[in-house]
Write a protein that holds these residues in place. Structure first.
Motif, PDB file in Angstrom:
ATOM      1  N   PRO A  99       0.798  -1.235   0.000  1.00 58.53           N
ATOM      2  CA  PRO A  99       0.000   0.000   0.000  1.00 58.53           C
ATOM      3  C   PRO A  99       0.826   1.278   0.000  1.00 58.53           C
ATOM      4  CG  PRO A  99      -0.972  -1.605   1.491  1.00 58.53           C
ATOM      5  CD  PRO A  99       0.338  -2.183   1.049  1.00 58.53           C
ATOM      6  N   ALA A 100       1.954   1.291   0.704  1.00 59.05           N
ATOM      7  CA  ALA A 100       2.760   2.508   0.757  1.00 59.05           C
ATOM      8  C   ALA A 100       3.347   2.833  -0.618  1.00 59.05           C
ATOM      9  CB  ALA A 100       3.881   2.355   1.786  1.00 59.05           C
ATOM     10  N   ARG A 101       3.859   1.828  -1.318  1.00 55.56           N
ATOM     11  CA  ARG A 101       4.436   2.069  -2.641  1.00 55.56           C
ATOM     12  C   ARG A 101       3.349   2.419  -3.658  1.00 55.56           C
ATOM     13  NH1 ARG A 101       8.390  -2.296  -4.837  1.00 55.56           N
ATOM     14  NH2 ARG A 101       8.994  -0.551  -6.164  1.00 55.56           N
ATOM     15  N   ALA A 102       2.200   1.759  -3.553  1.00 54.97           N
ATOM     16  CA  ALA A 102       1.102   2.086  -4.463  1.00 54.97           C
ATOM     17  C   ALA A 102       0.654   3.526  -4.261  1.00 54.97           C
ATOM     18  CB  ALA A 102      -0.065   1.126  -4.232  1.00 54.97           C
ATOM     19  N   THR A 103       0.598   3.977  -3.010  1.00 51.40           N
ATOM     20  CA  THR A 103       0.219   5.360  -2.728  1.00 51.40           C
ATOM     21  C   THR A 103       1.247   6.326  -3.299  1.00 51.40           C
ATOM     22  OG1 THR A 103      -0.882   4.655  -0.687  1.00 51.40           O
ATOM     23  CG2 THR A 103      -0.360   6.988  -0.886  1.00 51.40           C
ATOM     24  N   GLY A 106      -7.330   6.191 -10.455  1.00 51.71           N
ATOM     25  CA  GLY A 106      -7.979   5.108  -9.724  1.00 51.71           C
ATOM     26  C   GLY A 106      -7.636   3.758 -10.310  1.00 51.71           C
ATOM     27  N   GLY A 107      -7.610   3.674 -11.652  1.00 52.39           N
ATOM     28  CA  GLY A 107      -7.219   2.423 -12.288  1.00 52.39           C
ATOM     29  C   GLY A 107      -5.786   2.042 -11.987  1.00 52.39           C
ATOM     30  N   VAL A 108      -4.909   3.045 -11.955  1.00 51.61           N
ATOM     31  CA  VAL A 108      -3.502   2.789 -11.638  1.00 51.61           C
ATOM     32  C   VAL A 108      -3.358   2.284 -10.202  1.00 51.61           C
ATOM     33  CG1 VAL A 108      -1.274   3.918 -11.278  1.00 51.61           C
ATOM     34  CG2 VAL A 108      -2.588   4.381 -13.358  1.00 51.61           C
ATOM     35  N   LEU A 109      -4.064   2.922  -9.253  1.00 47.12           N
ATOM     36  CA  LEU A 109      -4.025   2.462  -7.861  1.00 47.12           C
ATOM     37  C   LEU A 109      -4.542   1.028  -7.747  1.00 47.12           C
ATOM     38  CD1 LEU A 109      -5.258   5.663  -5.985  1.00 47.12           C
ATOM     39  CD2 LEU A 109      -2.993   4.638  -5.810  1.00 47.12           C
ATOM     40  N   TYR A 110      -5.657   0.758  -8.420  1.00 45.85           N
ATOM     41  CA  TYR A 110      -6.244  -0.585  -8.373  1.00 45.85           C
ATOM     42  C   TYR A 110      -5.250  -1.609  -8.922  1.00 45.85           C
ATOM     43  CZ  TYR A 110      -9.948  -4.109  -8.621  1.00 45.85           C
ATOM     44  OH  TYR A 110     -10.722  -5.235  -8.437  1.00 45.85           O
ATOM     45  N   PHE A 111      -4.624  -1.278 -10.044  1.00 45.48           N
ATOM     46  CA  PHE A 111      -3.661  -2.189 -10.658  1.00 45.48           C
ATOM     47  C   PHE A 111      -2.449  -2.395  -9.754  1.00 45.48           C
ATOM     48  CE2 PHE A 111       0.154  -2.816 -13.252  1.00 45.48           C
ATOM     49  CZ  PHE A 111      -0.181  -3.986 -13.923  1.00 45.48           C
ATOM     50  N   ALA A 112      -1.934  -1.299  -9.174  1.00 48.33           N
ATOM     51  CA  ALA A 112      -0.751  -1.408  -8.319  1.00 48.33           C
ATOM     52  C   ALA A 112      -1.034  -2.266  -7.084  1.00 48.33           C
ATOM     53  CB  ALA A 112      -0.281  -0.016  -7.903  1.00 48.33           C
ATOM     54  N   LEU A 113      -2.260  -2.173  -6.551  1.00 48.85           N
ATOM     55  CA  LEU A 113      -2.614  -2.897  -5.332  1.00 48.85           C
ATOM     56  C   LEU A 113      -2.971  -4.358  -5.592  1.00 48.85           C
ATOM     57  CD1 LEU A 113      -4.806  -0.164  -3.634  1.00 48.85           C
ATOM     58  CD2 LEU A 113      -2.619  -1.010  -2.754  1.00 48.85           C
ATOM     59  N   THR A 114      -3.527  -4.654  -6.778  1.00 49.25           N
ATOM     60  CA  THR A 114      -4.059  -5.997  -7.027  1.00 49.25           C
ATOM     61  C   THR A 114      -3.394  -6.739  -8.175  1.00 49.25           C
ATOM     62  OG1 THR A 114      -5.764  -5.268  -8.599  1.00 49.25           O
ATOM     63  CG2 THR A 114      -6.310  -5.149  -6.245  1.00 49.25           C
ATOM     64  N   GLY A 115      -2.746  -6.015  -9.101  1.00 46.36           N
ATOM     65  CA  GLY A 115      -2.201  -6.645 -10.290  1.00 46.36           C
ATOM     66  C   GLY A 115      -3.215  -6.850 -11.390  1.00 46.36           C
ATOM     67  N   HIS A 116      -4.420  -6.287 -11.231  1.00 47.12           N
ATOM     68  CA  HIS A 116      -5.493  -6.433 -12.219  1.00 47.12           C
ATOM     69  C   HIS A 116      -5.921  -5.056 -12.727  1.00 47.12           C
ATOM     70  CE1 HIS A 116      -6.206 -10.729 -11.353  1.00 47.12           C
ATOM     71  NE2 HIS A 116      -5.868 -10.409 -10.118  1.00 47.12           N
ATOM     72  N   TRP A 117      -6.276  -4.994 -14.009  1.00 49.03           N
ATOM     73  CA  TRP A 117      -6.728  -3.751 -14.624  1.00 49.03           C
ATOM     74  C   TRP A 117      -8.248  -3.673 -14.531  1.00 49.03           C
ATOM     75  CZ3 TRP A 117      -5.068   0.768 -15.466  1.00 49.03           C
ATOM     76  CH2 TRP A 117      -5.619   1.619 -16.417  1.00 49.03           C
ATOM     77  N   PRO A 118      -8.812  -2.599 -13.950  1.00 41.15           N
ATOM     78  CA  PRO A 118     -10.247  -2.556 -13.684  1.00 41.15           C
ATOM     79  C   PRO A 118     -11.116  -2.113 -14.850  1.00 41.15           C
ATOM     80  CG  PRO A 118      -9.223  -0.604 -12.792  1.00 41.15           C
ATOM     81  CD  PRO A 118      -8.111  -1.439 -13.362  1.00 41.15           C
TER      82      PRO A 118
END
Length: 556
Positions: free
Chosen positions: A166-170, A227-239
């Motif tokens: 989470p810290a790196r994704a932020t 938001g898509g970038v955060l989602y991808f960074a946190l989960t590895g999936h593109w929303p």
């Protein structure tokens, strides 16, 4: 980086950085291996890497390694082709002796107009989280863009091995939002924000590349893309299944990115449902940005919020299984975006901040004019007509960022002091003009005849400072930032006394062999600063000697 021309011809022509072009024979210039270390480094192209079923690339007259374009850019290695048919090469600028990325398109002319317009627009925005654009050239049968070479990997490649904590994704989201805020401040739209256009350099810098100017996107869609970038960074999936990455179909080809997890009704699963340990507030913020029914905040407000949440991992604010420091708990101060209630954006707060920022930009513009030949104090803004003695200052004054009110050149080892003019040009709001050293021969350390040279800055009053950014004319310089408490006369003796005092108080470590942008951010949050000294110790090669220009200095 200097600005490229805003003129985009439809016939053979060139878009340069606003300077006269030197020419060199095609067999001159160093190999790229003398400038960068290591082997082949993947680079972002203007879109995704082409998949196996991409249409054939038009390569009539395509270059080969060793070719020199425009008598200046030597092609060293073909890296890849993107889905739009452009060729990405690693190269070297044989004049400035720096690595570059060269993106070529066949043919040029009208088919390359959008690419060239995007490059020219991007060159106007200078920000540490944006890839620098150096040149854009149309030769008719081909067109190409020359830009900064970034040693590192794209976010898509980085997350392919493991999702970010989470810290790196932020931190990544903060950098992208900050870059978008700079782009949006000019009225432009990036239009191409996704994991394939975000680079993570080997030194940890996050940069956004490859803007588009096709008019199909908006500033709001840029912000939703964060938001898509955060989602991808946190989960590895593109929303965004309905918006594939630059033409790539989910699950297909090398350019693909896994689609997000969805429920039986097709609803997007929240990051916390996909992966344990995602803080509730970061989860809510990400889902809000992806919610088309909510109005996204302005990019500068989002950047400020993510900056507040961007916590260095070594500060131990992360529990092994728990929330970040910013997770709201009983008694904690709520986030400015969360305080509006649940998963809803604080639109009112965003609007007020946007109005305040506009006012501050106008104020900075007014205060950054004027000055004398050596100390160059900026002209003070006139007090408001309704301001009276004893009245409290407006509430927005506390949020006003620090600004440079005066500057002078510090040159204690010079006898003629011919280089102590033009200091006012380093904070005039423009990179078109600045201050530059003379050309020194024999050694990058000012020819071994000086300890260095510097620019003394006065913020007008003691202020807390977050960072100081210095835009240079070339990469390869080394410098240190100091602070002091006293002002000294502008003379050889005064400069010597100033250096003796200030060099005892460094702010963070020195920057060595730096890029064209130096950022000093080791300021103490509990200390107020008024006087700063940017001190150059080594110069990059230029014109057969060593020289550098300081184009602009900004404080935040």
């Amino acid at each position: 980086m200097r600005r490229a021309s805003a003129r985009v011809p439809t016939t053979a022509g060139r878009f340069v950085e606003g300077r006269a072009e030197a020419t060199m024979p095609s067999n001159t210039g160093p190999s790229i291996d003398t400038i960068t270390e290591g082997g082949r480094v993947p680079q972002v192209g203007e879109g995704q890497e082409a998949d196996e079923n991409a249409p054939p690339i038009m390569t009539f007259g395509a270059p080969i390694a060793g070719d020199i374009l425009a008598e200046r850019y030597e092609l060293v290695e073909h890296i890849n082709n993107d889905s739009a048919g452009r060729l990405l090469w690693r190269g070297v600028d044989v004049v400035l002796r720096r690595p570059v990325a060269v993106v070529l398109r066949y043919p040029g002319g009208g088919s390359a107009t959008e690419m060239l317009q995007a490059a020219v627009a991007a060159s106007r925005v200078i920000h540490p989280n944006l890839v620098g654009v150096y040149d854009a050239i149309d030769e008719g049968e081909r067109a190409y863009v020359v830009r900064e070479w970034v040693d590192g990997r794209s976010l898509r490649e980085l997350v392919a091995t493991e999702a970010l904590d989470p810290a790196r994704a932020t931190a990544v989201g903060n950098a992208v939002a900050s870059a978008l805020a700079a782009v949006h401040a000019t009225g432009m739209v990036h239009g191409n924000v996704h994991p394939g256009t975000i680079m993570i350099s080997d030194d940890g810098r996050v940069v956004l590349a490859d803007a588009r100017t096709d008019g199909a996107d908006s500033q709001a869609s840029d912000i939703r893309a964060v938001g898509g970038v955060l989602y991808f960074a946190l989960t590895g999936h593109w929303p965004h299944a309905e918006v594939p990455l630059h033409g790539a179909t989910a699950g297909h080809g090398r350019a693909s990115t896994p689609d997000a997890v969805r429920g039986p009704d097709g609803a997007l699963a929240a990051p916390r449902q996909v992966r344990a340990g995602v803080p509730a507030y970061l989860d809510d913020l990400t889902m809000d940005l992806l919610d088309g029914s909510l109005t996204p905040p302005p990019s500068d407000v989002l950047a400020a919020e993510l900056a507040r949440l961007d916590i260095p991992a070594d500060e131990h604010f992360l529990e092994s299984n728990g929330p970040l420091r910013f997770t709201a708990e009983t008694g904690d101060e709520p986030s400015p975006l969360a305080a509006a209630g649940g998963r809803k954006f604080a639109v009112g707060i965003a609007s007020l901040l946007a109005v305040a920022l506009v006012g501050l930009l106008i104020g900075i513009s007014v205060l950054s004019k004027g000055g004398d030949s050596e100390r160059n104090p900026a002209t003070a803004a006139a007090p408001s007509a309704n301001a009276t003695a004893g009245e409290d200052p407006p509430a927005t004054a506390a949020a006003e960022p620090p600004k440079i009110s005066a500057a002078k050149i510090i040159d204690p080892d010079s006898g003629d002091r011919v280089e102590v003019r033009d200091a006012e040009k380093v904070f005039d709001g423009s990179v078109e003009e600045g201050w530059a050293t003379q050309t020194y021969r024999g050694h990058p350390n000012f020819g071994n005849i000086k300890r260095g040279m510097g620019i003394w800055l006065d913020l007008g009053e003691p202020r807390t400072v977050q960072s100081l950014q210095v835009q240079l004319s070339a990469r390869g310089a080394s410098a240190q930032l100091y602070t002091g408490t006293n002002e000294h006369p502008s003379s050889k003796a005064g400069d010597d006394a100033l250096l003796e005092e200030y060099e005892k108080n460094p702010i963070g470590p020195p920057k060595e062999n730096a890029d064209t942008t130096m950022v000093f951010d080791a300021f103490d949050a509990d200390t107020e600063y008024q006087y700063l000294l940017f001190w150059l110790t080594e110069l990059p090669p230029s014109d057969g000697g060593y020289k550098v220009g300081v184009e602009e200095i900004t404080v935040s």
